[in-house]
Design a protein around this motif. Structure first.
Motif, PDB file in Angstrom:
ATOM      1  N   ILE A 117      -0.386   1.651  -0.327  1.00 50.24           N
ATOM      2  CA  ILE A 117      -0.234   1.659   0.826  1.00 50.24           C
ATOM      3  C   ILE A 117      -0.278   3.578   1.693  1.00 50.24           C
ATOM      4  N   ARG A 148       1.586  -6.351  -3.051  1.00 57.87           N
ATOM      5  CA  ARG A 148       2.982  -6.340  -2.629  1.00 57.87           C
ATOM      6  C   ARG A 148       3.244  -7.764  -3.284  1.00 57.87           C
ATOM      7  N   VAL A 196      -3.534  -3.683  -2.382  1.00 61.69           N
ATOM      8  CA  VAL A 196      -1.903  -3.482  -1.154  1.00 61.69           C
ATOM      9  C   VAL A 196      -1.384  -4.747  -1.003  1.00 61.69           C
ATOM     10  N   CYS A 218       7.069  -0.346   3.326  1.00 60.95           N
ATOM     11  CA  CYS A 218       6.672   0.963   2.244  1.00 60.95           C
ATOM     12  C   CYS A 218       7.234   1.923   2.369  1.00 60.95           C
TER      13      CYS A 218
END
Length: 131
Positions: A47, A26, A22, A35
């Motif tokens: 996620i 990101r 994650v 999200c």
């Protein structure tokens, strides 16, 4: 070799590994929070995989640890192994397909197996409590 402790380690590594995924996604997408709603988004998929894992893995890890403290029947040991495998299958079913918008066999097998074998672990702990 203690199979139960190995399964606990695998579930822990799955949770931590997905957390890292994650974070890396990101960074790649330059999206610090939130999200995306798009079920095709890789960030959305990792996620959801991470969130689902942290919803189930801790309870499973505790159940497995409790059961590892006594001699396990063969069905209990197989339930430990299979619930761990099902968690991995579920993660694959969330991340690998092009979209999360449609059900797929990996998700169905992973989720169904988690429910069946997770409940079996609960029954095994109740049996321990009754002794």
């Amino acid at each position: 070799m203690n199979i139960a402790l190995m399964c606990i380690a695998i579930l822990g590594a799955l949770s931590i590994g997905l957390g890292i995924m994650v974070s890396l996604q990101r960074i790649k997408e330059k999206k610090g929070t939130g999200c995306p709603d798009d079920p095709k988004s890789q960030l959305h998929k990792v996620i959801r995989a991470h969130a689902n894992t942290v919803e189930f893995a801790p309870a499973l890890m505790v159940l497995i640890y409790i059961l590892s403290q006594s001699q396990m029947a063969a069905w209990v040991l197989w339930s430990v192994i299979l619930v761990t495998v099902c968690r991995i299958i579920l993660v694959a079913g969330l991340i690998l397909p092009r979209t999360m918008a449609r059900p797929n066999p990996l998700r169905q097998i992973g989720a169904g197996g988690t429910y069946v074998f997770g409940l079996a672990l609960c029954v095994a702990v109740l049996q321990l409590a009754a002794v």
